[in-house]
Design a protein around this motif. Structure first.
Motif, PDB file in Angstrom:
ATOM      1  N   UNK A   1     -48.406 -44.807 133.254  1.00  0.00           N
ATOM      2  CA  UNK A   1     -49.039 -45.034 131.966  1.00  0.00           C
ATOM      3  C   UNK A   1     -48.277 -44.410 130.818  1.00  0.00           C
ATOM      4  N   UNK A   2     -48.806 -44.565 129.589  1.00  0.00           N
ATOM      5  CA  UNK A   2     -48.097 -44.083 128.392  1.00  0.00           C
ATOM      6  C   UNK A   2     -48.161 -42.576 128.186  1.00  0.00           C
ATOM      7  N   UNK A   3     -48.928 -41.868 129.005  1.00  0.00           N
ATOM      8  CA  UNK A   3     -49.086 -40.431 128.799  1.00  0.00           C
ATOM      9  C   UNK A   3     -48.246 -39.579 129.741  1.00  0.00           C
ATOM     10  N   UNK A   4     -47.905 -40.115 130.920  1.00  0.00           N
ATOM     11  CA  UNK A   4     -47.256 -39.312 131.949  1.00  0.00           C
ATOM     12  C   UNK A   4     -45.875 -39.870 132.250  1.00  0.00           C
ATOM     13  N   UNK A   5     -44.877 -39.021 132.115  1.00  0.00           N
ATOM     14  CA  UNK A   5     -43.503 -39.386 132.453  1.00  0.00           C
ATOM     15  C   UNK A   5     -43.205 -38.831 133.846  1.00  0.00           C
ATOM     16  N   UNK A   6     -42.625 -39.645 134.706  1.00  0.00           N
ATOM     17  CA  UNK A   6     -42.374 -39.217 136.080  1.00  0.00           C
ATOM     18  C   UNK A   6     -40.875 -39.117 136.366  1.00  0.00           C
TER      19      UNK A   6
ATOM     20  N   UNK B   1     -49.138 -47.012 142.585  1.00  0.00           N
ATOM     21  CA  UNK B   1     -48.849 -48.439 142.792  1.00  0.00           C
ATOM     22  C   UNK B   1     -48.531 -49.118 141.469  1.00  0.00           C
ATOM     23  N   UNK B   2     -47.798 -48.387 140.627  1.00  0.00           N
ATOM     24  CA  UNK B   2     -47.230 -48.927 139.379  1.00  0.00           C
ATOM     25  C   UNK B   2     -48.278 -49.387 138.369  1.00  0.00           C
ATOM     26  N   UNK B   3     -49.320 -48.615 138.179  1.00  0.00           N
ATOM     27  CA  UNK B   3     -50.231 -48.907 137.069  1.00  0.00           C
ATOM     28  C   UNK B   3     -50.661 -47.591 136.430  1.00  0.00           C
ATOM     29  N   UNK B   4     -51.199 -47.688 135.207  1.00  0.00           N
ATOM     30  CA  UNK B   4     -51.593 -46.494 134.466  1.00  0.00           C
ATOM     31  C   UNK B   4     -52.790 -45.822 135.128  1.00  0.00           C
ATOM     32  N   UNK B   5     -52.825 -44.514 135.036  1.00  0.00           N
ATOM     33  CA  UNK B   5     -53.962 -43.757 135.555  1.00  0.00           C
ATOM     34  C   UNK B   5     -55.141 -43.966 134.611  1.00  0.00           C
ATOM     35  N   UNK B   6     -56.186 -44.589 135.101  1.00  0.00           N
ATOM     36  CA  UNK B   6     -57.336 -44.923 134.259  1.00  0.00           C
ATOM     37  C   UNK B   6     -58.332 -43.767 134.261  1.00  0.00           C
ATOM     38  N   UNK B   7     -57.953 -42.719 133.558  1.00  0.00           N
ATOM     39  CA  UNK B   7     -58.814 -41.546 133.459  1.00  0.00           C
ATOM     40  C   UNK B   7     -58.615 -40.893 132.105  1.00  0.00           C
ATOM     41  N   UNK B   8     -59.700 -40.342 131.573  1.00  0.00           N
ATOM     42  CA  UNK B   8     -59.644 -39.635 130.296  1.00  0.00           C
ATOM     43  C   UNK B   8     -59.160 -38.195 130.475  1.00  0.00           C
ATOM     44  N   UNK B   9     -58.855 -37.818 131.707  1.00  0.00           N
ATOM     45  CA  UNK B   9     -58.383 -36.464 132.002  1.00  0.00           C
ATOM     46  C   UNK B   9     -56.971 -36.471 132.590  1.00  0.00           C
ATOM     47  N   UNK B  10     -56.272 -37.590 132.450  1.00  0.00           N
ATOM     48  CA  UNK B  10     -54.994 -37.747 133.147  1.00  0.00           C
ATOM     49  C   UNK B  10     -53.936 -36.756 132.674  1.00  0.00           C
ATOM     50  N   UNK B  11     -54.026 -36.269 131.442  1.00  0.00           N
ATOM     51  CA  UNK B  11     -53.033 -35.319 130.952  1.00  0.00           C
ATOM     52  C   UNK B  11     -53.008 -34.025 131.745  1.00  0.00           C
TER      53      UNK B  11
ATOM     54  N   UNK C   1     -52.847 -42.129 115.524  1.00  0.00           N
ATOM     55  CA  UNK C   1     -51.938 -41.715 116.587  1.00  0.00           C
ATOM     56  C   UNK C   1     -51.285 -42.910 117.263  1.00  0.00           C
ATOM     57  N   UNK C   2     -49.971 -42.898 117.316  1.00  0.00           N
ATOM     58  CA  UNK C   2     -49.235 -43.949 118.014  1.00  0.00           C
ATOM     59  C   UNK C   2     -49.495 -43.885 119.517  1.00  0.00           C
ATOM     60  N   UNK C   3     -49.630 -42.676 120.041  1.00  0.00           N
ATOM     61  CA  UNK C   3     -49.899 -42.510 121.473  1.00  0.00           C
ATOM     62  C   UNK C   3     -51.257 -43.082 121.850  1.00  0.00           C
ATOM     63  N   UNK C   4     -52.263 -42.823 121.027  1.00  0.00           N
ATOM     64  CA  UNK C   4     -53.593 -43.358 121.314  1.00  0.00           C
ATOM     65  C   UNK C   4     -53.613 -44.883 121.206  1.00  0.00           C
ATOM     66  N   UNK C   5     -52.812 -45.425 120.299  1.00  0.00           N
ATOM     67  CA  UNK C   5     -52.722 -46.887 120.180  1.00  0.00           C
ATOM     68  C   UNK C   5     -52.124 -47.482 121.456  1.00  0.00           C
ATOM     69  N   UNK C   6     -51.123 -46.805 122.033  1.00  0.00           N
ATOM     70  CA  UNK C   6     -50.526 -47.289 123.280  1.00  0.00           C
ATOM     71  C   UNK C   6     -51.530 -47.225 124.431  1.00  0.00           C
ATOM     72  N   UNK C   7     -52.313 -46.148 124.480  1.00  0.00           N
ATOM     73  CA  UNK C   7     -53.335 -46.033 125.530  1.00  0.00           C
ATOM     74  C   UNK C   7     -54.376 -47.130 125.394  1.00  0.00           C
ATOM     75  N   UNK C   8     -54.798 -47.385 124.167  1.00  0.00           N
ATOM     76  CA  UNK C   8     -55.793 -48.420 123.920  1.00  0.00           C
ATOM     77  C   UNK C   8     -55.280 -49.787 124.344  1.00  0.00           C
ATOM     78  N   UNK C   9     -54.035 -50.075 124.014  1.00  0.00           N
ATOM     79  CA  UNK C   9     -53.449 -51.362 124.393  1.00  0.00           C
ATOM     80  C   UNK C   9     -53.260 -51.460 125.903  1.00  0.00           C
ATOM     81  N   UNK C  10     -52.852 -50.359 126.528  1.00  0.00           N
ATOM     82  CA  UNK C  10     -52.606 -50.346 127.973  1.00  0.00           C
ATOM     83  C   UNK C  10     -53.864 -50.701 128.755  1.00  0.00           C
TER      84      UNK C  10
END
Length: 688
Positions: free
Chosen positions: A136-141, A179-189, A665-674
């Motif tokens: 997802x847009x919040x976590x870099x691996x 499995x290549x999708x964003x973590x759908x959690x409000x606590x993912x950070x 926030x640009x980051x929040x916009x990316x999360x919303x779109x994701x």
């Protein structure tokens, strides 16, 4: 309670503690990677090996229960050799990324390699590499760095309640994946925080700063009403990141994603100078010009034609200053409930989360009414899940069905279902009757309706019928979504005798009865209802809805740019501290109001923050007890009446965009779109 000996020191520990916890209690540091005090024991890394008498080999202290008569040694040559061997194995495939790794300088692997590791490697084969995983847009691996501690897997499953992270493969070929999708959690950070190496890092923060470059300021979060304790890291005037700070009674070790990642919105769409509307267009102005235009509009105006609304992120000091200014202008028209919530300010117990956030862990039955805590207060939702995992908890809900990460019995959708429960009907009524510590959580979606006062009264009836309020326990809880709401109600920032509330102010502005409206960071009202005649003064920090409608803009400070007092949903008074200075000509909010009062001929009786806080305590003594919940006396509140048959709506339509900061926030916009969420912050349009 077992007694054991650790490095020659006898110590008595509580039943159920592990050897690692006993060592920590004795003041002995035990290295670890997979162990985390809030997660289940995995025993993966073996870094916590200690020597136990009569054991043929070292034992993993994190997974060994402390027992009577144990003799533990943590500093023998065998233990040191074992730890060096474990560290050597962990570093076999770990890349030499420290110079470019965002975890550098605050990395457990770095620290423990220095303290407990070997000074060379005997491994001569090629290092393995692992393909990066998308989370997802919040976590870099950078998964080649992963040491397979599985902290992230356990956090997602146990704390966040989303089983979206797991392990594929076995042994050296094991890989952590979503499995290549964003973590759908409000606590993912928080996955970034629990990762002991640099495998999971913050994507928005990547390659921007080093920890030793940053100035660290302890403060509190205002993007929801939980009041999470945070650390604001700044470089110069820029907020680089926001991290959680330990507070057992509020947020434990965790922080919600919006509170953590919306900080990039603090540097976008900022108001950094005053503006005046001339010829239908907002134009830059000086402070003298802005104050002069305001004074000219207020001169000779009757107090009943002036009104003020406070927004969701205001500090108590600025609300008190605005209240005193309105008193000087003889205006009774003011309200801190910009969403129109029908809360009774005369009874403090009627608008608090009386159980306390930590008190959730004592409940054995919870009724959720018109609330989605997963979006409105993710940290409170995590507390409810924590209590669920302990066993013996029953949760029922009246409102829009949602996945809250724990089982919920859906009892209905509207006030009529709450009325039936108040009458003792249904299976959940039996559960509440049998519960020793039942509690109810009432959300804003039930209070912002036209029949909000009746819903509040029904919730009180439920609390009284099922004995939720008694000596030593108050199970009646209101879950706020606005960080400023409780402080505003405690200050009495509500209509005075004959004054108008939010709905009345908007109606009056549309009809021409309210000629001047002061918006203190109030952006969530329907600006179209103000009409064209009202003169709007907007004091805030972002160019959001209020600024677009304003005739005068007075640039204020965001929560990271001022010293302020905030009261969270449970009534806990906390201090936010200045971490960076406001941009341009923007100023702290109370100082703007103090200067304006001088111009309008009604000077406020305080000249510095200390005097203002003395006035704050004089208005309500609860502000003197910092970081303390002051219990409120129980009384009657709400208004009896027939509830509307319409089902409860939703207060939050898009978790990632609920206020001027997160909407910028640009980051929040990316999360919303994701996650396919709409751009609007509110779904129901109930405001005002």
């Amino acid at each position: 309670m077992p007694k054991l000996t650790i490095d020659g020191q006898e110590i008595v520990v509580e039943n159920g503690m592990t050897v690692l916890q006993a060592c920590e209690q004795a003041g002995v540091e035990i290295p670890r990677f997979c162990y985390h005090e809030r997660l289940s024991v995995a025993g993966n890394c073996r870094m916590c090996l200690v020597e136990m008498e009569r054991s043929p080999k070292p034992v993993a202290s994190c997974a060994m229960p402390a027992g009577e008569g144990m003799v533990i040694r943590t500093d023998t040559p065998l233990v040191k050799k074992a730890r060096k061997g474990v560290m050597e194995f962990l570093l076999i495939n770990h890349p030499l990324d420290c110079p470019i790794c965002d975890q550098g300088g605050e990395c457990d692997l770095q620290d423990q390699a220095m303290a407990y590791g070997f000074d060379r490697s005997r491994f001569e084969e090629n290092k393995r590499a692992v393909k990066e995983k998308y989370m997802g847009p919040l976590i870099k691996t950078i998964m080649t760095r992963c040491i397979h501690c599985t902290r992230c897997v356990r956090f997602a499953t146990e704390i966040a309640g989303v089983e979206e992270i797991g392990a594929l493969g076995r042994g050296e070929h094991l890989e952590i994946s979503t499995l290549e999708h964003a973590v759908n959690s409000e606590l993912s950070g928080n996955l970034v925080d629990v990762c002991p190496v640099g495998a999971l890092t913050s994507r928005p923060y990547a390659f921007t700063a080093r920890p030793w470059e940053l100035r660290k300021t302890y403060s509190v979060d205002v993007l929801d009403a939980v009041g999470a304790n945070i650390r604001v890291d700044t470089r110069g005037r820029e907020v680089m990141r926001v991290l959680p700070r330990l507070h057992e009674d509020v947020n434990e070790d965790w922080l919600a994603d919006k509170s953590r990642y919306a900080c990039d919105g603090l540097s976008r769409q900022r108001l950094d100078r005053p503006y005046l509307r001339r010829g239908g267009k907002l134009q830059e102005a000086s402070w003298d010009e802005a104050f002069g235009a305001t004074r000219a509009r207020l001169d000779g105006l009757s107090g009943d034609k002036i009104a003020a609304l406070a927004g969701d992120q205001c500090d108590a000091e600025s609300m008190l200053a605005l209240k005193d200014l309105m008193a000087g202008l003889k205006s009774p028209n003011l309200d801190c409930r910009q969403d129109g919530a029908k809360l009774d300010p005369s009874q403090r117990a009627g608008y608090l989360f009386n159980t306390g956030i930590a008190g959730i862990e004592e409940a054995d039955a919870i009724l959720l009414v018109a609330t989605n805590p997963r979006w409105e207060a993710p940290l409170i939702n995590a507390r409810i899940r924590k209590r669920f995992l302990l066993g013996g908890l029953k949760v029922g809900a009246i409102g829009v069905p949602k996945d809250l990460s724990y089982p919920v019995a859906q009892l209905g959708t509207g006030p009529q279902d709450l009325a039936e429960l108040a009458a003792g009907k249904g299976d959940f009524a039996k559960i509440l009757s049998a519960a020793e510590r039942p509690m109810i959580v009432l959300g804003m979606a039930g209070l912002t309706r036209a029949d909000g006062a009746a819903v509040l009264a029904l919730a009180r009836q439920v609390a009284e019928k099922f004995k939720m309020v008694r000596e030593g326990w108050n199970g009646f809880n209101v879950l706020h979504t606005a960080a400023a709401r409780v402080a505003g109600l405690d200050l009495g920032f509500v209509p005075g005798p004959g004054g108008r509330d939010t709905v009345g102010i908007l109606d009056g502005a549309a009809k021409g009865d309210i000629e001047v409206l002061y918006l203190l960071g109030a952006d969530e009202i329907d600006m179209s209802r103000l009409g064209d005649k009202a003169f709007v003064i907007y004091q805030g920090h972002h160019g959001d809805a209020g600024a677009h409608r304003a005739d005068v803009i007075l640039p204020g400070a965001a929560y990271t740019e001022k010293n302020g007092t905030y009261t969270n949903t449970e009534g806990r008074v906390q201090l936010g501290r200045l971490a960076a200075f406001p941009p341009g000509e923007a100023r702290e909010d109370w100082t703007i109001l103090r200067a304006l009062s001088e111009v309008t001929g009604t000077p406020l009786p305080y000249d510095n923050l200390g005097e203002l806080r003395q006035r704050l305590v004089a208005v309500n003594p609860v502000f003197a007890a910092l970081d303390t919940r002051t219990p409120a006396a129980w009384g009657a509140f709400g208004a009896a009446g027939k509830g509307d048959a319409a089902p409860f709506g939703e207060t939050v339509g898009n978790y990632y965009m609920t206020d001027p900061i997160s909407r910028s926030s640009e980051t929040m916009a990316k999360c919303s779109a994701e996650l396919g969420l709409g751009p609007q912050a509110q779904a129901t349009g109930t405001h005002g």
